[in-house]
Design a protein around this motif. Sequence first.
Motif, PDB file in Angstrom:
ATOM      1  N   UNK A  11      98.792  48.522  -8.429  1.00 32.34           N
ATOM      2  CA  UNK A  11      97.468  48.641  -7.811  1.00 32.34           C
ATOM      3  C   UNK A  11      97.482  49.556  -6.827  1.00 32.34           C
ATOM      4  N   UNK A  12      98.462  49.528  -5.849  1.00 31.82           N
ATOM      5  CA  UNK A  12      98.228  50.428  -4.773  1.00 31.82           C
ATOM      6  C   UNK A  12      98.184  51.940  -5.048  1.00 31.82           C
ATOM      7  N   UNK A  13      99.008  52.029  -6.025  1.00 31.04           N
ATOM      8  CA  UNK A  13      99.260  53.499  -6.408  1.00 31.04           C
ATOM      9  C   UNK A  13      97.790  54.085  -7.020  1.00 31.04           C
ATOM     10  N   UNK A  14      97.270  53.056  -7.890  1.00 30.67           N
ATOM     11  CA  UNK A  14      96.166  53.217  -8.663  1.00 30.67           C
ATOM     12  C   UNK A  14      95.030  53.674  -7.819  1.00 30.67           C
ATOM     13  N   UNK A  15      94.991  52.815  -6.761  1.00 31.35           N
ATOM     14  CA  UNK A  15      93.885  53.054  -5.662  1.00 31.35           C
ATOM     15  C   UNK A  15      93.820  54.495  -5.277  1.00 31.35           C
ATOM     16  N   UNK A  16      95.229  54.966  -4.670  1.00 33.13           N
ATOM     17  CA  UNK A  16      95.206  56.104  -4.087  1.00 33.13           C
ATOM     18  C   UNK A  16      94.969  57.137  -5.153  1.00 33.13           C
TER      19      UNK A  16
END
Length: 441
Positions: A47-52
Motif C-alpha cells: 500500500x505505501x509504495x502504491x500511494x507513492x
Amino acid sequence: MDTSESSSTETERSGTGTGPPDAPAAEDPPRRGWRRWAMDTRPLRIPAYRRLWSSTVVTAVGSQLTAVAVPKQIYDITHSSAWVGYASLAGLLPMVAFALWGGAVADTVDRRKLLLVTNTGIAATSLLFWAQAVSGLDSVVVLMVLLALQQAFFGLNAPARTASIARLVPAEQLPAANALGSTVMQTGLVAGPLLAGVLIPVIGLPELYLIDALALCVTVWAVVRLPALPPLGEAVARRAGVREIAAGFRYISRHKVLLLSFLADIVAMVLGMPRALFPELAAHTYGSYGEGFALGVLFAGIPVGAVLGGLFSGVFSRARRHGWMVIGAVVGWGVAVAGFGLSGNLWLAVACLVVAGVADMVSMVFRGAILLSAATDEMRGRMQGVFTVVVAGGPRLADVLHGTAGSVFGPRAAVAGGGALVVVAMLALAGAVPALRRYRI
C-alpha cells in the motif's frame, strides 16, 4: 582488511536492501505466457509504495505542462531563444546545489516530512506561476526566480523520494519498482508536451500552471498517507551540512560498485546523448521527410523506447545480476546511438533511437536498484542527491560536447563516434574494475 573494507567488499557482491516489515517473504509462482513479458507489478501490492507511485502517475503529465508553459511564456515575452536558454540555466544551478544538500537532509530527518514540505513548496510555486500569468505581469525576472525556486524544491524532494523506495519494498523488487516509476515519468515526457500543445490554444498558459498545481495537491495528499520514514540508527544525531555532503562523496569513492554505477551513466549520457544534433539532422539529413516532422519523431524516439522498455520490463526486472544488466544496457545504448548516426533513412534512425530508449530504461532500472540496495539507509539520500545531479547534468554536458563535435566532424560522424566511444569506455570500465560485474542480489 579492516571492518569497513570487509563490509564494502560484501556490499559489492550482494545487495543489502531492506524491505518493509510486511513484505511478502514467499517467492511468487513463476509467471506464464504473455505475463512473463509484461511489467512486474508486485510492488503495487504494497500500500505505501502504491500511494507513492500513484502520486507520480498524476504529476508526471502535470509537471510537463509547466515545463512547456515556462519557456513558451518567456519566448512570448522576449521573442528570444537565448532567454529561454538562460532560464534553463537559472533552473539547473539551484537544482544541482539543493539536490546535493537535499540528499544530506534526507539522511538526517524523517523522509516523509521532507517530502511533505517540498511537495507543498512545489505546489505553492505552481500557484505563483499561475498568479503571475493571470495578472499579466510579463516579467522574465519573476519567471526565472520562480523557476529557480521550483527547481530548488525539486532538488530537495527527489533524493528523499527515491531513497524512500528501499524502505517500502523488499530488495528483490527494487528493479520492478524502479521500472514502474521510470515508465510513468517517461510516459509523462511523451504525453505532457503533446497535451500542452493541444491545450495552449484552447485554455491558455495560466490554466496549464493551475492544472499542474492541482495535480501536485494530489501528491501532497499521497505523501500525508505514507508511513513515517525516520532515519535509522545514529543518523538521528547528525546535521545536514557540507561535512555530510563530503562524506557522501567519500562513501562513493570507497564503494566501487556505486562509483561505477555513476560512471556508467556519465559515459552513456555525456558521450552518447545526441539530442543537440537533432535540429541539424532534421534540417539536412532528413529534410526530405519534412523538417518539423523529422524533428518531432527524433525527439520522441528515445522516450517512446523507454516507455516500451517499461511496459515489457517483466523480461528483465527479475534479473539478479544487476551489474551485468547495467553493463549490457550501456553497451546496447552505445551500439544503438552509433547505428542512429550511420542511418540515412529517417525510419531506421528512429528505430535505433527507440532501441536506445529501451536500453536506457534497463540501465535506469538497474542503476537505481544498485544505488538503493548497495548503499546503507543512512547514505541513500546522499546517493540519490548525486544521482539527481548526474542525471540532470550529463545530458546538458552532452549538448555542449555533441554540438561542438558536430560542427567540426559533421553531425552523423559525431553521433556515430559518440556511440562507439560509449561502447569502448563501458567495456574498459567493466574490464578494469570487476566490482560491477560481480554485483548481484
